[in-house]
Design an enzyme around this catalytic site. Structure first.
Site, PDB file in Angstrom:
ATOM      1  N   CYS A 133       2.341  14.108  14.049  1.00  0.00           N
ATOM      2  CA  CYS A 133       2.427  12.787  14.704  1.00  0.00           C
ATOM      3  C   CYS A 133       2.897  12.877  16.165  1.00  0.00           C
ATOM      4  O   CYS A 133       2.364  12.181  17.042  1.00  0.00           O
ATOM      5  CB  CYS A 133       3.363  11.877  13.921  1.00  0.00           C
ATOM      6  SG  CYS A 133       4.860  12.694  13.342  1.00  0.00           S
ATOM      7  N   HIS A 246       7.635   6.755  16.938  1.00  0.00           N
ATOM      8  CA  HIS A 246       8.267   7.820  17.723  1.00  0.00           C
ATOM      9  C   HIS A 246       8.131   7.482  19.208  1.00  0.00           C
ATOM     10  O   HIS A 246       7.086   6.967  19.647  1.00  0.00           O
ATOM     11  CB  HIS A 246       7.539   9.158  17.508  1.00  0.00           C
ATOM     12  CG  HIS A 246       7.705   9.766  16.140  1.00  0.00           C
ATOM     13  ND1 HIS A 246       8.545   9.264  15.170  1.00  0.00           N
ATOM     14  CD2 HIS A 246       7.125  10.884  15.600  1.00  0.00           C
ATOM     15  CE1 HIS A 246       8.469  10.045  14.089  1.00  0.00           C
ATOM     16  NE2 HIS A 246       7.617  11.022  14.328  1.00  0.00           N
ATOM     17  N   ASN A 319       4.327   6.416  14.156  1.00  0.00           N
ATOM     18  CA  ASN A 319       4.116   7.768  13.637  1.00  0.00           C
ATOM     19  C   ASN A 319       3.393   7.792  12.303  1.00  0.00           C
ATOM     20  O   ASN A 319       2.700   8.760  11.984  1.00  0.00           O
ATOM     21  CB  ASN A 319       5.472   8.480  13.485  1.00  0.00           C
ATOM     22  CG  ASN A 319       6.472   7.672  12.676  1.00  0.00           C
ATOM     23  OD1 ASN A 319       6.763   6.515  13.012  1.00  0.00           O
ATOM     24  ND2 ASN A 319       7.002   8.243  11.629  1.00  0.00           N
TER      25      ASN A 319
HETATM   26  P1  NAP Z   1       6.776  11.149   0.946  1.00  0.00           P
HETATM   27  O1  NAP Z   1       6.974   9.718   1.254  1.00  0.00           O
HETATM   28  O2  NAP Z   1       7.918  11.940   0.443  1.00  0.00           O
HETATM   29  O3  NAP Z   1       5.544  11.275  -0.121  1.00  0.00           O
HETATM   30  C1  NAP Z   1       5.150  12.507  -0.650  1.00  0.00           C
HETATM   31  C2  NAP Z   1       3.855  12.322  -1.443  1.00  0.00           C
HETATM   32  O4  NAP Z   1       3.380  13.583  -1.899  1.00  0.00           O
HETATM   33  C3  NAP Z   1       4.057  11.464  -2.681  1.00  0.00           C
HETATM   34  O5  NAP Z   1       2.897  10.728  -2.956  1.00  0.00           O
HETATM   35  C4  NAP Z   1       4.268  12.530  -3.758  1.00  0.00           C
HETATM   36  O6  NAP Z   1       3.973  12.086  -5.056  1.00  0.00           O
HETATM   37  C5  NAP Z   1       3.245  13.549  -3.303  1.00  0.00           C
HETATM   38  N1  NAP Z   1       3.503  14.853  -3.877  1.00  0.00           N
HETATM   39  C6  NAP Z   1       4.589  15.616  -3.722  1.00  0.00           C
HETATM   40  N2  NAP Z   1       4.467  16.768  -4.428  1.00  0.00           N
HETATM   41  C7  NAP Z   1       3.249  16.717  -5.018  1.00  0.00           C
HETATM   42  C8  NAP Z   1       2.536  17.578  -5.890  1.00  0.00           C
HETATM   43  N3  NAP Z   1       3.040  18.761  -6.272  1.00  0.00           N
HETATM   44  N4  NAP Z   1       1.315  17.203  -6.321  1.00  0.00           N
HETATM   45  C9  NAP Z   1       0.797  16.029  -5.936  1.00  0.00           C
HETATM   46  N5  NAP Z   1       1.431  15.148  -5.136  1.00  0.00           N
HETATM   47  C10 NAP Z   1       2.646  15.504  -4.678  1.00  0.00           C
HETATM   48  O7  NAP Z   1       6.243  11.957   2.192  1.00  0.00           O
HETATM   49  P2  NAP Z   1       5.281  11.459   3.393  1.00  0.00           P
HETATM   50  O8  NAP Z   1       6.126  11.051   4.525  1.00  0.00           O
HETATM   51  O9  NAP Z   1       4.264  10.522   2.885  1.00  0.00           O
HETATM   52  O10 NAP Z   1       4.635  12.842   3.820  1.00  0.00           O
HETATM   53  C11 NAP Z   1       3.775  13.550   2.979  1.00  0.00           C
HETATM   54  C12 NAP Z   1       3.199  14.730   3.736  1.00  0.00           C
HETATM   55  O11 NAP Z   1       2.355  14.241   4.783  1.00  0.00           O
HETATM   56  C13 NAP Z   1       4.235  15.609   4.437  1.00  0.00           C
HETATM   57  O12 NAP Z   1       4.733  16.606   3.568  1.00  0.00           O
HETATM   58  C14 NAP Z   1       3.459  16.172   5.585  1.00  0.00           C
HETATM   59  O13 NAP Z   1       2.771  17.338   5.192  1.00  0.00           O
HETATM   60  C15 NAP Z   1       2.466  15.069   5.910  1.00  0.00           C
HETATM   61  N6  NAP Z   1       2.951  14.262   7.050  1.00  0.00           N
HETATM   62  C16 NAP Z   1       2.288  14.397   8.193  1.00  0.00           C
HETATM   63  C17 NAP Z   1       2.695  13.683   9.279  1.00  0.00           C
HETATM   64  C18 NAP Z   1       2.004  13.906  10.568  1.00  0.00           C
HETATM   65  O14 NAP Z   1       2.707  14.110  11.528  1.00  0.00           O
HETATM   66  N7  NAP Z   1       0.698  13.840  10.645  1.00  0.00           N
HETATM   67  C19 NAP Z   1       3.766  12.811   9.237  1.00  0.00           C
HETATM   68  C20 NAP Z   1       4.428  12.681   8.054  1.00  0.00           C
HETATM   69  C21 NAP Z   1       4.005  13.416   6.956  1.00  0.00           C
HETATM   70  P3  NAP Z   1       5.162  11.507  -6.011  1.00  0.00           P
HETATM   71  O15 NAP Z   1       5.471  10.119  -5.491  1.00  0.00           O
HETATM   72  O16 NAP Z   1       4.515  11.497  -7.348  1.00  0.00           O
HETATM   73  O17 NAP Z   1       6.304  12.439  -5.894  1.00  0.00           O
HETATM   74  O1  3JN Z   2       9.370  14.550  11.146  1.00  0.00           O
HETATM   75  C1  3JN Z   2       8.430  13.887  11.597  1.00  0.00           C
HETATM   76  O2  3JN Z   2       8.611  12.893  12.315  1.00  0.00           O
HETATM   77  C2  3JN Z   2       7.038  14.296  11.301  1.00  0.00           C
HETATM   78  C3  3JN Z   2       6.989  15.141  10.095  1.00  0.00           C
HETATM   79  C4  3JN Z   2       5.918  15.762   9.705  1.00  0.00           C
HETATM   80  C5  3JN Z   2       5.943  16.654   8.552  1.00  0.00           C
HETATM   81  C6  3JN Z   2       6.903  16.485   7.560  1.00  0.00           C
HETATM   82  C7  3JN Z   2       6.947  17.374   6.486  1.00  0.00           C
HETATM   83  C8  3JN Z   2       6.078  18.426   6.404  1.00  0.00           C
HETATM   84  C9  3JN Z   2       5.026  17.698   8.464  1.00  0.00           C
HETATM   85  C10 3JN Z   2       3.947  17.815   9.493  1.00  0.00           C
HETATM   86  O3  3JN Z   2       3.073  16.957   9.497  1.00  0.00           O
HETATM   87  O4  3JN Z   2       3.945  18.736  10.298  1.00  0.00           O
HETATM   88  C11 3JN Z   2       5.116  18.597   7.410  1.00  0.00           C
HETATM   89  C12 3JN Z   2       4.198  19.764   7.300  1.00  0.00           C
HETATM   90  O5  3JN Z   2       3.151  19.595   6.710  1.00  0.00           O
HETATM   91  O6  3JN Z   2       4.557  20.841   7.785  1.00  0.00           O
END
Ligand code: NAP
Ligand code: 3JN
Length: 340
Positions: A133, A246, A319
Site C-alpha cells: 500500500c 496512510h 491503504n
Molecule cells: P486480516 O484482517 O487479519 O485478515 C486475514 C485474512 O486471511 C482472513 O480472511 C483470514 O481468514 C485469512 N487467512 C488467514 N490464514 C489463512 C489460511 N491459512 N487459509 C485461508 N485463509 C487464511 O488481514 P488483512 O489486513 O486483510 O491482510 C491480509 C493480507 O493481505 C496480509 O497478510 C497481506 O499479505 C495483504 N495485505 C496487503 C496490503 C497491501 O499493502 N497491498 C495491505 C494489507 C494487507 P480467517 O478470518 O478465517 O482467519
Molecule cells: O502495515 C501496513 O500498513 C501494510 C501491511 C502490509 C502487509 C501486512 C502483512 C503482510 C503485507 C504486505 O502487503 O506487504 C504483508 C506481506 O504480504 O508481506
C-alpha cells in the site's frame, strides 16, 4: 453481444482487505458469473453479504479454486505461496495482495495508473502481484513526475494507519484509546508498544541492514514498477494512531528541473490523483478526507530549496482501498476486459 462474466473467488474474504475487495467488486459492478468467499477453517459457514445475498464462507483448499477464473488473494504470504501456483494449473489467474510474489521477475507488479502494460505478462505464472500500500500511493504520485523529468532519488517517511496490520490492530487502537481516556489499564497484543497516542518507527520485521521489511518493500517495489533500478530510494516507515489512510512525506530529486507549479499542473491531469493544495486556506491532504475513497490526495507541493532539482510533497491515500482492494479489482477489470 452480452458482456462476458467471470467466476471470481476472494481468498481472505473475512479480513480487512478481503472485506473491502468484496465491497469494490460490488460497487464497481464487476462482471461476475459466480463468486466464492474463501478463508481459513475458522470462518467456514460465516455469511458475507454480496449483491443482496448471504454467501457462506468456504475453506481455502485446492478444490475451492477449481473452475475459478480470477482469484483475489489477501490471506497472507504463506497462503499465497502455497495456493497461487496451484490456481494456475486450474486455469485461474491470481491477483495477489501479499509480498510473496512481488519481486519474482516473472510476476508483473502492477499499479494500473502507472504500468498497466505489465499486466500482459500475467500468463508467465498466472499471477499478478499487487504492490504494498505504501508503494502504491507513492508511485501514483511520482510516476507523472518520473515520466516528465526522470527521478534520481526519493526520500520518504510514512505515517501508516493501523488498518494496514489488519482487523485486530483496528480493534487494538480503539480499545487502547477508550481504556486510556477512561484511566483504565490497556492491553497490548498486536504491536510491541502502545499504539494509542504514540508513533512506532517499526513496520514489519527488522532486517540485518537496520531497515524494516516494509521500508525495503518501498525501495524494491518502486524500482520494479517504474522499471528503473537506478533510482535511489530510502524510506522510514512509521505506524501512527490513525484508523484508515496512510500519509507520506516525499522528497524527490529529479533529473531535469521542474517547478512546484509545473508539478501541480502535471498532477492535476494525472489519473487517480486529486491535488489538494491551498495552504493559505489550511487546505491540504488529510487521512480523514482520503479514508473510504479511491483517489490519492497530493498537496504541500513545494520546491526543495536545499538542492537544484528537488520537490517536496504530502501524499495521502486509503491503504485498504487504493492501497490494496481497489488496486486489485482495477487489475481484475483490465484482465477481464482485455485478456480473458
Ligand atoms: P486480516 O484482517 O487479519 O485478515 C486475514 C485474512 O486471511 C482472513 O480472511 C483470514 O481468514 C485469512 N487467512 C488467514 N490464514 C489463512 C489460511 N491459512 N487459509 C485461508 N485463509 C487464511 O488481514 P488483512 O489486513 O486483510 O491482510 C491480509 C493480507 O493481505 C496480509 O497478510 C497481506 O499479505 C495483504 N495485505 C496487503 C496490503 C497491501 O499493502 N497491498 C495491505 C494489507 C494487507 P480467517 O478470518 O478465517 O482467519
Ligand atoms: O502495515 C501496513 O500498513 C501494510 C501491511 C502490509 C502487509 C501486512 C502483512 C503482510 C503485507 C504486505 O502487503 O506487504 C504483508 C506481506 O504480504 O508481506
Amino acid at each position: 453481444m452480452a458482456k462476458k462474466k467471470f467466476n471470481v473467488a476472494v481468498a481472505g474474504a473475512t479480513g480487512a482487505v478481503g472485506n473491502q475487495m468484496i465491497a469494490c467488486l460490488e460497487e464497481r459492478n464487476f462482471p461476475i458469473k459466480s463468486v466464492r468467499f474463501l478463508a481459513s477453517h475458522r470462518s467456514v459457514g460465516k455469511k458475507l453479504r454480496f449483491r443482496g445475498d448471504d454467501i457462506a464462507v468456504e475453506e481455502l483448499t485446492e478444490q475451492s479454486l477449481g473452475s475459478v477464473d480470477i482469484a483475489l488473494f489477501s490471506a497472507g504470504g504463506n497462503t499465497s505461496k502455497r495456493f497461487a501456483p496451484f490456481a494456475k494449473e486450474k486455469g485461474c489467474v491470481v491477483i495477489d495482495n501479499s509480498s510473496a510474489w512481488r519481486m519474482d521477475p516473472e510476476v508483473p507488479l502492477v499499479v494500473p495508473e502507472v504500468n498497466l502494460h505489465a499486466v500482459s505478462d500475467y500468463s508467465n505464472k498466472g499471477i499478478i502481484a499487487n504492490p504494498n500500500c505504501s508503494t502504491i500511493q507513492m508511485v501514483v504520485a511520482l510516476s507523472p513526475i518520473y515520466k516528465k523529468c526522470g527521478i534520481k532519488r526519493i526520500v520518504v517517511s510514512t505515517y501508516q494507519a493501523v488498518s494496514g496490520t489488519g482487523k485486530k490492530a483496528v480493534d487494538e487502537l480503539f480499545d487502547q484509546t477508550r481504556a486510556i481516556i477512561n484511566f483504565f489499564d490497556y492491553k497490548k497484543n498486536v504491536y510491541p508498544h502502545r499504539i494509542a497516542f504514540n508513533c512506532l518507527p517499526h513496520i514489519d520485521a527488522f532486517l540485518e541492514n537496520g531497515y524494516t521489511k516494509e521500508e525495503m518493500k518501498m525501495v524494491n517495489e518502486t524500482r520494479k514498477i517504474l522499471e528503473d533500478h537506478s533510482i535511489g530510494v530510502t524510506a522510514t516507515t512509521v505506524r501512527v494512531p490513525v484508523f484508515y489512510a496512510h500519509s507520506e512525506s516525499i522528497n524527490v530529486e529529479t533529473e531535469k528541473h521542474i517547478t512546484a507549479d509545473e508539478v501541480k499542473s502535471l498532477l492535476r491531469l494525472a489519473k487517480g490523483i486529486k491535488v489538494v493544495d491551498e495552504p493559505e486556506k489550511n487546505i491540504y491532504p488529510l487521512a480523514i478526507d482520503a479514508a473510504g475513497r479511491d483517489v490519492t490526495l497530493v498537496g504541500r507541493i513545494r520546491e526543495d530549496e536545499s538542492i537544484p532539482n528537488g520537490i517536496n510533497m504530502w501524499v495521502v491515500s486509503d491503504n485498504i482501498r487504493k492501497g490494496a482492494a481497489t488496486n486489485a479489482v482495477q487489475i481484475a477489470e483490465v484482465l477481464a476486459s482485455d485478456y480473458l
